[in-house]
Scaffold this active site. Structure first.
Site, short mmCIF file in Angstrom:
data_model
loop_
_atom_site.label_atom_id
_atom_site.label_comp_id
_atom_site.label_asym_id
_atom_site.label_seq_id
_atom_site.Cartn_x
_atom_site.Cartn_y
_atom_site.Cartn_z
CG HIS A 1 -2.89 -18.00 11.93
ND1 HIS A 1 -2.86 -17.19 13.03
CD2 HIS A 1 -1.73 -17.73 11.26
CE1 HIS A 1 -1.74 -16.49 13.05
NE2 HIS A 1 -1.04 -16.79 11.98
CD GLU B 1 -0.03 -9.01 5.82
OE1 GLU B 1 -0.03 -7.90 6.39
OE2 GLU B 1 0.64 -9.99 6.23
C1 LIG Z 1 -0.53 -9.72 9.48
C2 LIG Z 1 0.29 -10.95 9.45
N1 LIG Z 1 1.07 -11.20 8.38
C3 LIG Z 1 1.81 -12.32 8.32
C4 LIG Z 1 1.79 -13.23 9.34
C5 LIG Z 1 2.60 -14.52 9.27
N2 LIG Z 1 3.76 -14.42 10.16
C6 LIG Z 1 3.68 -14.84 11.44
S1 LIG Z 1 5.06 -14.46 12.31
C7 LIG Z 1 5.78 -13.76 10.95
C8 LIG Z 1 7.14 -13.16 11.06
C9 LIG Z 1 7.15 -12.04 12.04
O1 LIG Z 1 8.39 -11.46 12.08
P1 LIG Z 1 8.82 -10.52 13.28
O2 LIG Z 1 7.80 -9.45 13.45
O3 LIG Z 1 10.20 -10.09 13.03
O4 LIG Z 1 8.71 -11.45 14.56
P2 LIG Z 1 9.55 -12.75 14.90
O5 LIG Z 1 8.80 -13.91 14.33
O6 LIG Z 1 10.91 -12.60 14.32
O7 LIG Z 1 9.56 -12.81 16.39
C10 LIG Z 1 4.94 -13.82 9.84
C11 LIG Z 1 5.25 -13.32 8.51
C12 LIG Z 1 0.95 -12.94 10.44
N3 LIG Z 1 0.82 -13.78 11.47
N4 LIG Z 1 0.23 -11.80 10.47
#
Ligand SMILES: Cc1ncc(C[n+]2csc(CCOP(=O)(O)OP(=O)(O)O)c2C)c(N)n1
Ligand SMILES: Cc1ncc(C[n+]2csc(CCOP(=O)(O)OP(=O)(O)O)c2C)c(N)n1
Ligand SMILES: [Mg+2]
Ligand SMILES: [Mg+2]
Lengths: 335, 329, 335, 329
Positions: free
Chosen positions: B131, B62
């Site tokens: 959230h 972000e």
């Molecule tokens: C700071 C932040 N940015 C965006 C999100 C929204 N979000 C939740 S899970 C996710 C994907 C995360 O990807 P990864 O770290 O690869 O974990 P995975 O879901 O694949 O286990 C996103 C973008 C969030 N929760 N927190």
């Protein structure tokens, strides 16, 4: 107006290979140093307020990098930003006026040393926030790419800045999008009092390029030719769509971090040792050794620069103080 | 006005699409706005229409995203950043507050940051404390940022188009429960000026001043209250910075009673500012009763559905607060 | 209470070398899968609200890593955290109760799936913020070092999380201070819809270790033995004062990112392909091939786990709903 | 009370030193707090006394630092984080707001975050817009954070020791112009409870309610005003969250006039909350005049010294505002 003509858009091999380039580079180097020595003096005599970060000892980085840029290219700078500003071609009078909190200063007296920007020469701003300019440079580079322009953007920052999340996120974006941005780390061994030995567990900041899959190189930041050549390669690559580069330029600041620094975290010996490797002396010596410049020519540049700085102080001092009338109306731009 | 009814999410998408068609410097960047269509489906098919250069999917970073938008804006682009949940602006506060908000002023006026930052805000989806926040007062307090909270499909299209036109950074907070609500929205590119409060209903007994999703909730309450003979004005603050007190003061002058309704926790929330403006006069002289704030509780948003509802103002609470205000308790 | 006995503190070489270890690991693997399948069902039937991130397909990472930990070690977890929680030994009834928003849930119904923590088993919490737990793990590890304890901390996170500044800052601090923390990246190829090919310009996340001067390795995250052995090495090093390690475990989530995912960003073929490499099937197959476990024994574990999950749902469902009475009084801890 | 006079910076240092001596789990971390002694000289010789393990110099990474403090606090340490300028909390907002503030509540109550975050705040040193903000209202608005603004050497020692004892995250905002001011400070470890406003001067004509550096400025103003026959009460809010309205309401009841004084920009600033509390009653019934806010202008802090002064309340402005309030203009 007191401007110098910095070396921009050099294309003739190493700087020390061309008399014209060497003279322009020397003018830039000396302008930075003289400007900052003058500022240091004004500060000591209580004629400037706020705080001040001097790049004395680091002038070859800004000068060498900007020699590889053209006017329409952009830079983002730092709290220690006078050198970048001058090397990219800023008006010394307006810089001085800013530091003296004058209405004619680059920021109309609202920003001071840490916030000088100059849209005309592509300087998107010094920054009081460590690493604050790195994502901004990335965005400016994204804009160049989206607009189909062949400008590049250089982001200057310190060794300490590479420990900030902003560095990481920006380099990753630049790598993923293959943006025309060159990340120039002025590694002066310290972030305030913290030496790189304490603030990171690697030998060279260039090792951080691997995390993003971007080329990275370490150069002697006190050797203007070395800086220029590394920058030139990176700039050319970026301009041709080859994406970002991380350049680590090893250098040293002779002065403390800022006015309030007691220099307890480093030894006199270390400082003296680095002064022997002063980038300006080194470059002058090389030019004379190569018979590119005579002692006289060097002295002439020096003299010209000193007069320019004196003139800058003189006319800046005469300018009106920053005006309180336009505070409220300056917060938002009116469409 | 057109009779066409679309959802809030569609109105956002339409505004962005029209702005992008009209101006090649407008583009969008954010997480999962491409093929995924956005976490709340807002960007939808924009990726098909404009391609991945201008509907730019980003890695999860972000601070980097907002910083990139600031940099692009500085050199003539008009980025629209989507932060997936407004809670994640916490990651980007340096670029929002220390950079975007201050650059125009601090750097002397030559440069400016025509950036729009959109973020889904508020509770109601069971996503819990990280959230579901309503952080508008943070942004509204920062000189150099404009802040709007569009309360309906019609509002969001008009305010968003003004935000995109604006040469300054504008924060657009969209309540996530509004995305699926529908309303009449003209097809043409109309603008709602930023900095003008909106009297959405006129009554004579009291005025409810509300932001975001609380506007429709207050309108519902007003409807129900009218059935029992209580006649309520509702003012949609709409633009938190700059704030227009005009309609609010008018209605206080007329009704003598004011209720300030927000979802965010009460303590040091945005409605405190409106209370302060009123109590600085001259509106204070028209008050027949003390000001009444109806706000979120001072707790993080809990996960359990009944708890989540309990901590932010709901219809029954708004109605009974109005009745209390009229009874003078 | 419906608990399983996960494999912790294994010390007997690869998991598939000991029957006892294999049985415990299998119990953990199945518990995670069954728990999440149950949750998926409850969700589909509208009996759970909020959102849900399932780790089906990734169970070997949590199980293999926790097999190298002892009870007093700590973990931090993520939005996709059920597996970590279960592998570290959490009570399945309290987990289920939390998801059902019950007063008896781990968070008393205040946190839900994304915020389950369990002080007793050293789980410092799932986290709704991508990368949010990484600096916290680093701090917990700092505390172990300062207190002179030999506990280690594992931080689980996804591939997408490594693009956040928090990842960078935390790894750097851990490296500089040589903290007993193991950074375990569950690289499931996607951060929501963004594949690693789009979100970073490197082939392996382990390449990011170089930026901090810490050892980093890539392992097959669907091979529980490989995960365990890498974790064991890292844990032993950390416990002995050797500092942090970055482990990249390559794996895959069979389900969408969350309930609202339409899976438009990946192909059916890719999903099917990875299902063939399912870590549980793979491990069962190996154990039977090695004659370590019989089909019957495997089925027994499966049956036992299913009954445990059913029991967890049953008793969680009977618990009282989360209470609104203690909201205000729960914001601050009273000394 | 002791007759010993020390500076505000020394009082902070003494509190930290005493807490560290008394409790091995207390430690400090931050940028340049070691051999450099802190950007404002606050940590000073603590590094010599406690060594680099417990006076822990960090790389420049505010988010990581606060996150590390949160993690250490979760497992039984009592970290004191120094953020070099409060402006840089922007970098760390996720750990402060989404983690530290919410963990105790959101995770069900077993874990807690006994962390202190200290940060120099406010303007007056010519460091311009990114080094001079007053961001207290951000923190005060976040459920789960306690926020104090100690107004004198005596206050800072007592409040800081309470903050260190507190099992919750406490934000301590220290005005940088106060560091060199002196006052009587007892040597023993005394505590000032968090959540109790302080009536520092009692008058009968009006009450000034102030935070941080504005407390001493209001006291000076009161002094000068008394020379012309105006008798002023001054309340030091001291603890912004939780807020104690008791002494404020008492003084309004007595004087009928209230002035709310803060350095931060007025719009959606902390004093809006106090205005709101007053105007929700019953104190509103005692008002003889509308509430008067005396606040910073809604602009970033400029560099030029005269401009920097012009944008935040100074002594003459406070005095004339008081006179206006009494004249009813
Ligand atoms: C700071 C932040 N940015 C965006 C999100 C929204 N979000 C939740 S899970 C996710 C994907 C995360 O990807 P990864 O770290 O690869 O974990 P995975 O879901 O694949 O286990 C996103 C973008 C969030 N929760 N927190
Ligand atoms: C985000 C942030 N953190 C801390 C500071 C305080 N600060 C200003 S300059 C500086 C040191 C920066 O070190 P480096 O990046 O190496 O640059 P140098 O000063 O050596 O040129 C620090 C800690 C700041 N301005 N911004
Ligand atoms: Mg440095
Ligand atoms: Mg992933």
């Amino acid at each position: 107006m007191a401007t110098i003509t910095p070396l921009l858009g050099n294309d003739a091999g190493a700087i020390s290979e061309s008399k014209e380039a060497a003279l322009a580079a020397l003018e830039s180097l000396h302008s930075i140093r003289s400007f900052e020595e003058a500022v240091d003096g004004l500060f000591a005599r209580g004629m400037m307020h706020g705080t001040m970060h001097l790049s004395i000892g680091q002038e070859a980085v800004a000068t060498g990098v900007c020699a590889a840029l053209k006017e329409s290219d952009f830079i983002t700078s730092t709290h220690r930003g006078h050198s970048h500003c001058i090397a990219k071609g800023a008006d010394l009078t307006r810089m001085m006026a800013e530091l003296l909190a004058k209405q004619t200063g680059y920021c109309r007296g609202r920003g001071g040393s840490m916030h000088i920007a100059d849209a005309k020469t592509g300087n998107l701003g010094a920054n009081g926030i460590v690493a604050g300019g790195i994502p901004i440079a990335t965005g400016a580079a994204l804009a160049q790419k989206m607009k189909g322009l062949d400008n590049v953007v250089v982001s200057f920052f310190g060794d300490g800045a590479t420990n900030e999340g902003a560095f990481h996120e920006a380099l990753n974006l630049a790598a993923v999008w293959q943006l025309p941005v060159i990340f120039v780390c002025e590694n002066n061994k310290y972030g305030m009092s913290n030496s790189t030995e304490f603030s990171m567990n690697i030998g060279h900041i260039a090792e951080r390029g691997a995390a993003y899959g971007i080329p990275a190189v370490t150069v002697d930041g006190n050797d203007i030719d070395a800086v220029y050549l590394a920058a030139k390669e990176a700039v050319d690559r970026a301009r041709q769509g080859g994406g970002p580069t991380l350049i680590e330029a090893e250098t040293y600041r002779h002065k403390g971090h800022s006015k309030s620094d007691k220099n307890l975290y480093r030894t006199k010996e270390e400082i003296e040792d680095w002064k022997l490797r002063d980038p300006i002396g080194k470059f002058e010596h090389l030019c004379m050794e190569k018979n590119l410049l005579t002692k006289e020519e060097v002295d002439q540049v020096n003299a010209k620069v000193r007069e320019t700085i004196r003139e800058a102080i003189r006319s800046a001092s005469e300018a009106p103080d920053s005006s309180p009338d336009e505070l409220i109306s300056s917060v938002f731009r009116v469409a | 006005m057109s009779q066409r009814v679309i959802t809030y999410a569609e109105a956002v998408r339409e505004a962005i699409g029209q702005a992008m068609e009209a101006d090649p410097s407008v583009f969008m960047l954010g997480e999962d706005i491409g093929i995924y269509g956005g976490a709340f489906g807002v960007s939808g098919d924009l990726i098909q229409r404009f391609g991945p250069e201008r509907i730019r999917d980003t890695p999860i970073s972000e601070l980097g995203i907002v910083g990139a938008a600031v940099g692009a804006a500085l050199v003539g682009m008009k980025p629209i950043v989507e932060i997936q949940f407004s809670d994640f602006t916490a990651q980007a506060m340096d670029q929002i507050v220390n950079q975007a908000a201050k650059i125009h002023f601090m750097l002397g006026g030559e440069l400016s940051v025509p950036m729009v930052l959109r973020a889904p805000t508020g509770s109601g989806t069971g996503a819990a404390a990280q959230h579901s926040q309503s952080l508008e007062s943070w942004f509204a307090h920062v000189p150099g940022l404009k802040v709007v909270m569009p309360s309906s499909p019609y509002e969001v299209k008009g305010l968003l188009l003004s935000a995109i036109d604006d040469p300054n950074p504008v924060i657009v907070l969209e309540h996530k429960l509004l995305y699926k609500t529908s309303g009449e929205v003209p097809e043409e590119m109309y603008r709602i000026p930023i900095g003008v409060s909106n009297l959405v209903r006129e009554g004579k007994d009291l005025v409810m001043v509300a932001t975001g999703i609380m506007v429709s909730r207050c309108l519902e309450a007003a409807q129900e209250l009218s059935a029992i003979g209580i006649d309520v004005s509702v003012v949609d603050v709409r633009s938190l910075t700059p704030l227009d007190m005009g309609p609010i003061e008018d209605q206080i002058r007329k009704t003598g009673r004011v209720m300030l309704v927000q979802e965010a926790p009460k303590h040091v929330g945005y409605m405190a500012e409106i209370a302060a403006r009123i109590s600085e006069g001259p509106a204070i002289y028209s008050l027949l009763e003390p000001i009444k704030r109806v706000c979120g509780m001072d707790v993080p948003i809990p996960y359990a559905p009944q708890l989540e509802k309990a901590v932010v103002p709901q219809l029954p609470g708004i109605i009974s607060a109005a009745q209390e205000l009229l009874r003078g308790v």
